[in-house]
Design a protein around this motif. Structure first.
Motif, PDB file in Angstrom:
ATOM      1  N   GLY A 175      31.843  71.796 -38.615  1.00 33.87           N
ATOM      2  CA  GLY A 175      31.668  70.646 -37.737  1.00 33.87           C
ATOM      3  C   GLY A 175      30.197  70.314 -37.502  1.00 33.87           C
ATOM      4  O   GLY A 175      29.293  70.968 -38.042  1.00 33.87           O
ATOM      5  N   ARG A 176      29.978  69.310 -36.661  1.00 34.95           N
ATOM      6  CA  ARG A 176      28.615  68.836 -36.429  1.00 34.95           C
ATOM      7  C   ARG A 176      28.438  68.485 -34.955  1.00 34.95           C
ATOM      8  O   ARG A 176      29.338  67.942 -34.319  1.00 34.95           O
ATOM      9  N   ILE A 177      27.236  68.794 -34.437  1.00 38.67           N
ATOM     10  CA  ILE A 177      26.860  68.449 -33.070  1.00 38.67           C
ATOM     11  C   ILE A 177      25.628  67.557 -33.136  1.00 38.67           C
ATOM     12  O   ILE A 177      24.651  67.893 -33.815  1.00 38.67           O
ATOM     13  N   THR A 178      25.673  66.429 -32.447  1.00 38.85           N
ATOM     14  CA  THR A 178      24.571  65.462 -32.476  1.00 38.85           C
ATOM     15  C   THR A 178      23.971  65.327 -31.084  1.00 38.85           C
ATOM     16  O   THR A 178      24.694  65.088 -30.107  1.00 38.85           O
ATOM     17  N   LEU A 179      22.647  65.495 -31.021  1.00 35.56           N
ATOM     18  CA  LEU A 179      21.916  65.285 -29.778  1.00 35.56           C
ATOM     19  C   LEU A 179      21.093  64.011 -29.946  1.00 35.56           C
ATOM     20  O   LEU A 179      20.262  63.921 -30.864  1.00 35.56           O
ATOM     21  N   ALA A 180      21.333  63.025 -29.081  1.00 38.75           N
ATOM     22  CA  ALA A 180      20.638  61.747 -29.213  1.00 38.75           C
ATOM     23  C   ALA A 180      20.274  61.208 -27.844  1.00 38.75           C
ATOM     24  O   ALA A 180      20.867  61.583 -26.825  1.00 38.75           O
ATOM     25  N   ALA A 181      19.286  60.317 -27.837  1.00 34.31           N
ATOM     26  CA  ALA A 181      18.853  59.653 -26.606  1.00 34.31           C
ATOM     27  C   ALA A 181      18.737  58.157 -26.875  1.00 34.31           C
ATOM     28  O   ALA A 181      18.331  57.739 -27.968  1.00 34.31           O
ATOM     29  N   PHE A 182      19.081  57.363 -25.879  1.00 38.77           N
ATOM     30  CA  PHE A 182      19.022  55.907 -25.994  1.00 38.77           C
ATOM     31  C   PHE A 182      18.317  55.385 -24.743  1.00 38.77           C
ATOM     32  O   PHE A 182      18.800  55.598 -23.624  1.00 38.77           O
ATOM     33  N   ALA A 183      17.184  54.714 -24.952  1.00 33.27           N
ATOM     34  CA  ALA A 183      16.378  54.243 -23.825  1.00 33.27           C
ATOM     35  C   ALA A 183      16.632  52.764 -23.572  1.00 33.27           C
ATOM     36  O   ALA A 183      16.853  51.978 -24.490  1.00 33.27           O
ATOM     37  N   ALA A 184      16.608  52.393 -22.310  1.00 31.43           N
ATOM     38  CA  ALA A 184      16.757  51.013 -21.877  1.00 31.43           C
ATOM     39  C   ALA A 184      15.708  50.747 -20.800  1.00 31.43           C
ATOM     40  O   ALA A 184      15.056  51.687 -20.318  1.00 31.43           O
ATOM     41  N   PRO A 185      15.495  49.496 -20.416  1.00 32.88           N
ATOM     42  CA  PRO A 185      14.461  49.214 -19.401  1.00 32.88           C
ATOM     43  C   PRO A 185      14.685  49.916 -18.073  1.00 32.88           C
ATOM     44  O   PRO A 185      13.727  50.130 -17.333  1.00 32.88           O
ATOM     45  N   ASP A 186      15.939  50.264 -17.752  1.00 35.92           N
ATOM     46  CA  ASP A 186      16.207  50.854 -16.441  1.00 35.92           C
ATOM     47  C   ASP A 186      16.606  52.318 -16.495  1.00 35.92           C
ATOM     48  O   ASP A 186      16.956  52.899 -15.467  1.00 35.92           O
ATOM     49  N   GLY A 187      16.579  52.960 -17.671  1.00 39.02           N
ATOM     50  CA  GLY A 187      16.950  54.358 -17.727  1.00 39.02           C
ATOM     51  C   GLY A 187      17.149  54.858 -19.140  1.00 39.02           C
ATOM     52  O   GLY A 187      16.983  54.129 -20.125  1.00 39.02           O
ATOM     53  N   VAL A 188      17.528  56.135 -19.226  1.00 40.44           N
ATOM     54  CA  VAL A 188      17.764  56.799 -20.511  1.00 40.44           C
ATOM     55  C   VAL A 188      19.142  57.426 -20.477  1.00 40.44           C
ATOM     56  O   VAL A 188      19.563  57.969 -19.447  1.00 40.44           O
ATOM     57  N   VAL A 189      19.856  57.360 -21.599  1.00 42.37           N
ATOM     58  CA  VAL A 189      21.150  58.011 -21.741  1.00 42.37           C
ATOM     59  C   VAL A 189      21.031  59.103 -22.792  1.00 42.37           C
ATOM     60  O   VAL A 189      20.644  58.830 -23.933  1.00 42.37           O
ATOM     61  N   LEU A 190      21.330  60.332 -22.391  1.00 43.51           N
ATOM     62  CA  LEU A 190      21.368  61.457 -23.328  1.00 43.51           C
ATOM     63  C   LEU A 190      22.817  61.710 -23.731  1.00 43.51           C
ATOM     64  O   LEU A 190      23.695  61.763 -22.873  1.00 43.51           O
ATOM     65  N   GLU A 191      23.054  61.875 -25.030  1.00 42.51           N
ATOM     66  CA  GLU A 191      24.416  62.078 -25.519  1.00 42.51           C
ATOM     67  C   GLU A 191      24.487  63.350 -26.362  1.00 42.51           C
ATOM     68  O   GLU A 191      23.640  63.589 -27.222  1.00 42.51           O
ATOM     69  N   ILE A 192      25.506  64.158 -26.076  1.00 41.61           N
ATOM     70  CA  ILE A 192      25.830  65.329 -26.885  1.00 41.61           C
ATOM     71  C   ILE A 192      27.213  65.090 -27.458  1.00 41.61           C
ATOM     72  O   ILE A 192      28.211  65.091 -26.721  1.00 41.61           O
TER      73      ILE A 192
END
Length: 501
Positions: A406-423
């Motif tokens: 399997g696979r695990i992905t760590l990513a971040a997505f930035a926007a003007p009002d905050g950041v979303v971290l996804e696992i």
């Protein structure tokens, strides 16, 4: 006298308008507070459903709706009450009865002023007005939007309008003041509200449940006037609002009591866990230390080689118990606010890279790959150790529940009002029921899919507590056999927002 009468009518109308609209505003605020207490702890969809159901109790009085923007403007007669993260409750009067009532009472006041002016101008020494004055009384009385009757000093009827006739079921024949009062009271009772030189105010409760307000005022020096208005609906509204106030006080008292109980229980739980942790960690440290000495055969050989395996098992079990109690105590400290978090500027990309590097070897042993998303160069404010622990708990769970390959992905997505971290993982996933149970601490995983034992099931609870103390929010989306995605939203650093490295 005419000028004084009209000035008094104008002042009365202005004061009546102020009091009426102020009462309406306070009534709307009271109803809105009661509705807000019922929905503030609910999710948006449940809040809308509860609001529609609850607002039905006040449907004749208000129209209630839930708006997402608490800055939205209500009408001049409406109210906006914030409801936490749900937005705001917008309350509008279902009917503008208040404005209509002010206009009616204002018209009545000016009509009375006109009557008094006519009486002063056409005053006669005897009790029986001349025909011209009587016709003037009759014309003015017909224009007043409430029951009106004018009487001589001896109680003889001068003139009355149709509303007054209807209130006493009066036929064409004339009646005296005392006969009219008897007809009004028939089957009910009358209560004196106010009495003075300028007249008296009475409240009449009739047998059919209706309520009339009777205002008696002097009409020059030759007689007096009776004003009759139906306040049945206003009384019902006052009764309903009184019931709402009582219910609100009851709910507030219960909420305060339950809050005190919850706070006391939380303090007791934290103190108990702190003492329990100390009482258990001390002997566990001794067990682990002595087992380590025996494993290294510091004071001589143990004999049979199986003893080494037993000693290693004792040491591993002690360390597992010690880690479990440490997690329990950490969660209790986070929830009670006893464990504070720092607020330092942190580069999100470095945070993700550090967590991925830490678990890469463990993932390789489990046959699971770790992938890092594109860099964002976003900066957040938070506690580095706390956020690392938060991501570490989630990555460790993903490794445990993702089969080899399997696979695990760590990513971040930035926007003007905050950041979303996804696992995100491609593991076994979870059902809807399992997702709901994750909101409760100590919810253990399915032991058939774990590789290294269940543990106390606090990893996600600790991660959620750290996210919320950092000003963010944690959400989980999962499907059986497809995998799981955990998203953490965090605010950007106030000093820079989003910036390049």
């Amino acid at each position: 006298m005419a000028a004084t009468a009209f000035l008094a009518a104008a002042l009365f109308t202005a004061y009546d308008a102020y009091r009426t609209f102020d009462d309406q505003r306070r009534h709307l605020e009271l109803i809105g507070s009661a509705l807000a207490q019922e929905i503030i702890e609910l999710d948006p969809q449940s809040a809308l459903t509860r609001l529609d159901h609850s607002a039905g109790r006040f449907a004749p009085i208000i129209q209630a709706s839930l708006v997402s923007d608490s800055t939205s403007a209500a009408s001049p007669f409406g109210q906006m009450l914030p409801v936490g993260g749900l937005g705001a409750i917008k309350l509008e009067p279902a009917q503008n009865d208040a404005a209509a009532g002010v206009m009616q009472r204002g018209a009545g006041a000016f009509a009375i002023a006109a009557l008094m002016s006519f009486a002063a101008l056409r005053r006669r020494p005897n009790d029986d007005p001349d025909p011209a004055l009587k016709q003037s009384y009759r014309t003015l009385a017909a224009a007043i939007p409430m029951g009106v009757a004018c009487w001589t000093r001896t109680g003889e009827l001068i003139v009355c309008n149709q509303q007054y006739r209807d209130s006493i079921d009066m036929e064409d024949r004339e009646v005296t003041y005392h006969q009219a009062v008897k007809r009004l009271i028939a089957g009910g009772y009358m209560k004196l509200l106010r009495e003075g030189d300028n007249g008296r105010l009475l409240e009449l409760h009739r047998e059919d449940g209706s309520c009339l307000l009777i205002d008696e005022r002097p009409l020059g020096s030759d007689g007096f006037m009776t004003l009759v208005s139906d306040i049945t609906e206003a009384k019902k509204t006052d009764t309903l609002l009184h019931a709402i106030r009582e219910e609100q006080r009851h709910l507030a008292r219960r909420y305060h009591e339950e809050k005190l109980k919850a706070e006391a229980a939380s303090r007791a739980k934290t103190n108990f866990l702190a003492h329990l942790s100390h009482d258990i960690r001390t002997p566990l440290n001794h067990i682990i230390g002595f087992a380590d000495l025996m494993r290294h055969e510091t004071y001589g050989a143990l004999g049979d080689k199986r003893y080494l395996e037993y000693v290693q098992s004792i040491k591993s079990s002690g360390e597992h118990l010690l880690a479990s109690f440490a997690s329990i105590l950490e969660l209790a400290e986070l929830e009670s606010g006893q464990k504070g978090l720092r607020s330092d500027p942190l580069l999100v990309d470095d945070l993700i890279e550090g967590v991925a590097q830490r678990f890469r070897t463990q993932a390789q042993r489990a046959g699971v790959g770790i992938v890092i998303g594109a860099p964002t160069q976003a900066i957040v404010e938070g506690d580095k150790l706390g956020l690392t622990r938060m991501l570490g708990n989630l990555v460790e769970n993903a490794i445990r529940f993702t089969p080899a390959g399997g696979r695990i992905t760590l990513a971040a997505f930035a926007a003007p009002d905050g950041v979303v971290l996804e696992i995100t993982d491609t593991g076994i996933g979870m059902s809807e029921e399992r997702l709901q149970s994750l909101s409760q601490p100590f919810a253990l995983g399915d032991a058939t899919f774990t590789r290294e034992g269940g543990g106390p099931g606090l990893g996600i609870s600790i991660a959620r507590a750290i996210a919320e103390l950092s000003g963010g929010h944690l959400a989980i989306d999962s499907s059986p056999a497809l995998g799981t995605t955990v998203a953490i939203s965090l605010p950007l650093a106030a000093m820079d927002g989003r910036m390049a490295a």
